[in-house]
Design a protein around this motif. Structure first.
Motif, short mmCIF file in Angstrom:
data_model
loop_
_atom_site.label_atom_id
_atom_site.label_comp_id
_atom_site.label_asym_id
_atom_site.label_seq_id
_atom_site.Cartn_x
_atom_site.Cartn_y
_atom_site.Cartn_z
N ARG A 38 5.45 -40.37 -16.23
CA ARG A 38 5.85 -40.45 -14.83
C ARG A 38 6.61 -39.19 -14.42
N LYS A 39 7.51 -38.74 -15.29
CA LYS A 39 8.32 -37.57 -14.96
C LYS A 39 7.46 -36.33 -14.78
N TYR A 40 6.40 -36.23 -15.58
CA TYR A 40 5.56 -35.05 -15.51
C TYR A 40 4.35 -35.24 -14.61
N GLY A 41 4.18 -36.44 -14.08
CA GLY A 41 3.04 -36.68 -13.21
C GLY A 41 1.72 -36.75 -13.95
N THR A 85 -1.60 -38.35 -15.45
CA THR A 85 -2.42 -39.47 -15.02
C THR A 85 -3.61 -39.61 -15.96
N SER A 104 -6.06 -38.23 -12.15
CA SER A 104 -6.20 -38.30 -10.69
C SER A 104 -6.33 -36.90 -10.10
N ARG A 160 -5.10 -30.54 -6.53
CA ARG A 160 -4.16 -31.07 -7.52
C ARG A 160 -4.98 -31.48 -8.73
N PHE A 194 -3.55 -30.01 -15.24
CA PHE A 194 -2.37 -29.17 -15.03
C PHE A 194 -1.11 -29.96 -15.32
N SER A 195 -1.06 -31.18 -14.75
CA SER A 195 0.11 -32.02 -15.00
C SER A 195 0.10 -32.56 -16.42
N LEU A 254 -1.06 -31.18 -19.09
CA LEU A 254 -0.67 -30.16 -20.07
C LEU A 254 0.82 -29.87 -19.99
N SER A 255 1.43 -30.07 -18.81
CA SER A 255 2.82 -29.66 -18.66
C SER A 255 3.73 -30.46 -19.57
N ILE A 271 -7.32 -26.19 -14.95
CA ILE A 271 -5.89 -25.92 -14.94
C ILE A 271 -5.62 -24.60 -14.22
#
Lengths: 338, 256, 372
Positions: free
Chosen positions: C218-221, C223, C315, C334, C338-339, C341-342, C370
């Protein structure tokens, strides 16, 4: 007088030819086998069934420039591939292919082969260290810890065989298993106690696992570990430097298979007494073993270095020591009874 | 209470003025609704009483033929009483949650707040409810640059996660817009867009990467493309552009 | 003789994983600070295949950007195609005919399966198993043939149009898809589950490795399968229904363990769910037009819209800002990886190199998506 001169020369030529042909065409076997396992053809363009592929590869490797990158340890970098090849070929001297086909009967041939195998491991260590590449260095460190871990259970298992046969001469060990598959060390139903018959298959499996690990084959190919370490100790090598490493790897497999065949599968002995024994049986046995190793490589994923070491130190070594102890006890009991 | 309404009221914490007016509006709506409900209930009771009276009159007429007239039956009284108590209870229950956010347990219309109307001219700070079918998000928050951190804290506390951070270069208005897209992944659907506008000459927004670690990369990317400076960001170096890039390609006046 | 590698006194060294490395599947570079084989710190370095797609979108019309979308995630090209189409349709208020929605669903689910199959092969290869890749490619090949028949390309499909699809599907495609569903159903239990999923080495490599909590996601988004592998039942197809998904019956596989095995199992189960979706959509496939009447040059009003679809990695969202012109004023893509991997930097801390690569494989990264 003639024989004393010609015998070494002929054996030298014979062994070199055997080693070269095996090192080259096992690569073909592996690629073809992998191809069929993976539902594709494998090499098929060069010659019938791609049989001349190893020659083409060899020409390609030999005509490429041997690049020694900047910053490497020049001498060790050049020595390492040679060191990968030489011990494997030298080991062939001590291996009896049949009762008569034998380069040199050495009383301590088992010991000699293991000593040479340790030198083979040095090749990976030197190659990895001299390459001045972090992946290679990790690979070198891995291969040392792996080889140390797996040499112990392997040697302990061999000691049980030595205790049973009372000899360190491979020819002697093979000769004792003569006369049908029930005499082989893997199923010593006759001549040994029933308990031995249960223990020996376990020790065969131990030995086989260790020999796969010792030769750095998947699922224990920690040193090469393509997806982690690029190509491990071979990352910086091109042309024949790489070729020698590959050939050394295949020769190590051949030596490992030869040892397994002699120690456990009766060497050149035919499975049934009325079929004549000979070098054909020996070759059949080692190629079946080699094919099994290839099959394993193309079936299983790689283990992880720490799990590999745990397997050795926590499972294989205690098991092999227990087998050693049990064998010693049985031999003692039988000695008292008889 | 629906997630949408909940989030809306949570976000209105940032905008006390709008909260007051919205509170007034909601209160008025609630009052109207309550009055309607009361009128409805009264009308119902009246109709019921009338019907009963009629029926009674009928039966009494019938009974009257057979026997002498009696006292009014006690059941009638109790019925009227209980109806009165009911009504009082209902009114009470509705009046109870006086401070905002108001709760409407049995609001007749849908639980969702109505779609806000588009403002003429520049938009004031505040929360707008958007039509999901037309826009793809529910709540549209427009706030001052220094309020994005508070908004992030509020939404993070409510279980939202950050989807993306985006910039838009409104070159004609000499402004830059930063849009934060939030969504919630725990069962309920609510998308929130938090946007703020900053002058194009000095684009600076406080970072929210200490609240949502995921914003770290998104802010770096927005910095790459627009040159928007996220003050307080721990590591604001190019992420997608080369590490020595000193240009911002998504600016409308960018020429390669 | 000098030491070949300069060690700091603490013996911490920096290892560059990539941009060309067999395990990064593309031009991702991860700067690893290592202590022996343990990772102290991992910092992904992106941008090696950055092409500034978002600027390209601003410079052309809406339709001109269409062929760019499959180049973002070349493995699930149709999802990205659909995401962009839906954003533009939402902005311009275009209604999509029902048949077109069904065709979109069937093709996008086929594409999802092919993406998961390729991931499966590559992931097992990361773990050192070479053969499953070829088995997965064998099945993927059937999907590519089917999609080539209807879309005209084999990898970077650009099949959807605003208000429908490019051309209608025919009976060959329908029968071929039915045959494929049957074939993959029969192969899944043997060639996938028995050969690989039940393998003891694989289980030991994946179980309890690389734990990602739902809160971290959740913190990093994060999905997609990464989030579902952490036990959150979130799928845009169910959660925020679009297209014809509300009419279809399918489950969202989710596993609470949060380790690599959970993420692996989520994707394997999703293949089965996609097969179910395809079957139902084929059964219900209505007649009618496959394209709505749409003006040649779209001029949506000045709005900004957001639209999200469930791509195979997670997503995928499009934020489209229009100013009443023929092209997007601003298009933000979006991308899910990308999210996803973060969070790698946080998760891989303290892991062994081999385990970190297993974690990276389980995130299912596609680098062009990404880097955009």
């Amino acid at each position: 007088m003639d024989t004393s001169i010609w015998r070494p020369i002929l054996y030298l030529i014979g062994i070199m030819a055997f080693a070269g042909v095996n090192a080259a065409w096992l690569g073909w076997c592996e690629r073809k086998g992998a191809g069929h396992i993976q539902r594709r053809c494998g090499p098929k363009e060069v010659g019938p069934f791609g049989l001349w592929q190893p020659l083409a590869d060899g020409i390609k490797l030999m005509t490429k420039q041997l690049i020694v990158p900047q910053g490497v340890d020049g001498i060790l970098f050049r020595v390492a591939p040679v060191l990968a090849m030489i011990p494997a070929i030298t080991s062939m001297v001590a291996i009896p292919f049949s009762e008569t086909l034998h380069a040199r009967a050495i009383d301590l041939s088992v010991l000699l082969i293991f000593a040479l195998a340790s030198i083979g491991m040095m090749a990976i260590l030197l190659g990895g260290w001299a390459s001045n590449n972090k992946y290679s260095l990790i690979s070198a460190a891995r291969s040392v810890s792996q080889n140390v871990a797996y040499e112990i259970p392997m040697l302990v298992t061999v000691i049980t065989i030595v205790m049973l046969t009372g000899s360190m001469n491979l020819e002697e060990i093979a000769l004792q298993q003569k006369g049908g598959f029930w005499n082989w060390n893997i199923f010593p139903v006759v001549g040994q106690s029933i308990a031995q018959a249960i223990i020996m298959p376990v020790s065969f499996i131990l030995f086989f696992i260790c020999s796969v690990a010792e030769t750095n084959r998947a699922p224990f190919d920690m040193a090469e570990a393509e997806s982690e370490l690029v190509a491990g100790h071979m990352t910086e090598y091109g042309s024949m430097g790489f070729g020698l490493f590959m050939m050394g790897e295949y020769l190590n497999i051949v030596v490992g298979a030869c040892l397994t065949a002699i120690l456990f599968l009766g060497g050149w002995d035919s499975p049934l007494p009325f079929i004549p024994s000979g070098v054909g049986w020996f070759l059949l046995k080692i190629y079946v073993l080699i094919f099994t190793i290839i099959l394993i490589r193309w079936t299983y994923p790689r283990t992880q270095i720490y799990k590999l070491l745990n397997l050795s130190w926590k499972v294989l070594i205690p098991f092999s020591l227990a087998i050693l102890l049990l064998t010693a006890i049985f031999i003692k009991i039988e000695g008292i009874l008889i | 209470m629906s997630i949408l309404r909940e989030t809306k009221w949570a976000l209105l914490e940032l905008f006390p003025e709008q909260k007051a007016t919205e509170g007034e509006a909601e209160k008025a709506a609630r009052e109207k609704h309550r009055a309607d409900a009361r009128a409805k209930i009264e009308a119902e009771i009246k109709a019921k009483a009338e019907a009963e009276a009629k029926a009674k009159a009928k039966s009494e007429a019938k009974e009257g033929e057979a026997a002498a007239p009696k006292k009014p039956s006690p059941t009638e009284e109790t019925a009227a009483e209980s109806a009165a108590i009911d009504l009082a209870a209902k009114v009470k229950s509705q009046a109870a949650p006086q401070p905002a956010p108001p709760e409407e347990p049995e609001e007749p219309e849908s639980d969702e707040p109505p779609v806000s109307l588009e403002h003429e001219g520049p938009r004031p700070f505040g929360v707008m409810v958007r039509s999901y079918a037309a826009r793809g998000y529910h709540l549209d928050v427009f706030c001052a640059p220094d309020q994005v951190v508070a908004a992030a804290e509020l939404l993070d506390g409510a279980g939202f996660s950050l989807e993306a951070v985006t910039g838009v270069d409104w070159i004609k208005e000499e402004q830059m817009e930063v849009v934060y897209d939030y969504t919630i992944t725990a069962g309920r659907l609510c998308r929130v867009a938090v946007r703020t506008r900053i002058p194009r000459s000095a684009p600076e927004v406080p970072t929210i990467s200490h609240i949502c670690p995921g914003a770290n990369w998104h802010e770096r990317e927005t910095h790459d493309f627009f040159g928007i400076k996220f003050t307080g960001h721990p590591y604001l170096v190019p992420i997608l552009l080369p590490e020595d890039a000193d240009f911002h390609p998504l600016l409308k006046d960018f020429t390669p | 003789m000098t030491l070949p590698i300069q060690c700091t006194p603490d013996e911490i060294f920096i290892l560059n994983l990539g941009p060309q490395h067999p395990a990064t599947h593309g031009v991702l570079r991860v700067k690893l600070t290592m202590d022996g084989e343990y990772i102290v710190e991992a910092e992904p370095v992106l941008g090696y295949i950055h092409r500034m797609h978002e600027k390209m979108a601003e410079n052309g019309t809406f339709a001109q950007f269409m062929p760019n979308t499959p180049r973002l995630d070349y493995l699930s090209a149709l999802s990205f195609n659909q995401g962009y189409c839906m954003a533009v349709e939402r902005a311009a208020g275009i209604e999509v005919p029902e048949r077109a929605e069904y065709i979109r669903t069937i093709t996008v689910e086929l594409n999802r399966i092919s993406s998961h199959l390729l991931w499966y092969g590559a992931f097992v290869m990361d773990l050192g198993g070479f053969t499953p890749l070829l088995y997965a490619f064998d099945d993927r090949e059937q999907i590519l043939d089917l999609l080539e028949h209807v879309t005209g390309s084999r990898l970077t499909y650009c099949y959807y149009r605003f208000g429908g699809v490019y051309n209608d599907i025919d009976d060959d495609f329908v029968t071929g898809t039915r045959a494929f569903v049957k074939r993959l159903r029969s192969r899944l239990p043997i060639q996938y589950r028995d050969l690989v999923t039940g393998n003891i080495i694989l289980i030991k490599r994946l179980k309890d490795i690389g734990f990602i909590s739902a809160e971290t996601c959740r913190k990093y988004g994060a999905t997609g399968p990464v989030l579902r592998g952490s036990g959150v039942e979130y799928d845009v197809r169910k959660h925020e229904p679009y297209s014809i998904y509300p009419e279809l019956d399918f489950d969202i596989p989710h596993y609470p363990e949060g380790d690599c095995m959970a993420r692996y199992m989520v994707r394997m189960d999703e293949i089965e769910q996609s097969l179910r979706i395809i079957e139902q959509a084929l059964d219900k496939l209505p007649d009618g037009p496959y394209q709505a009447k749409v003006p040649k040059t779209l001029k949506p009003p000045a709005v900004d819209v957001y639209s999200a679809v469930e791509a195979s990695k997670g997503s995928f969202g499009c934020r489209l800002v229009c100013d009443g012109d023929k092209g997007p004023y601003r298009l933000k893509l979006r991308s899910p990886s990308f999210s996803n991997l973060s969070l790698f930097g946080e998760v891989s801390e303290g892991l062994l190199l081999a385990d970190a690569l297993a974690v990276m494989g389980s995130l299912d990264l596609v680098i062009p998506e990404i880097d955009r």
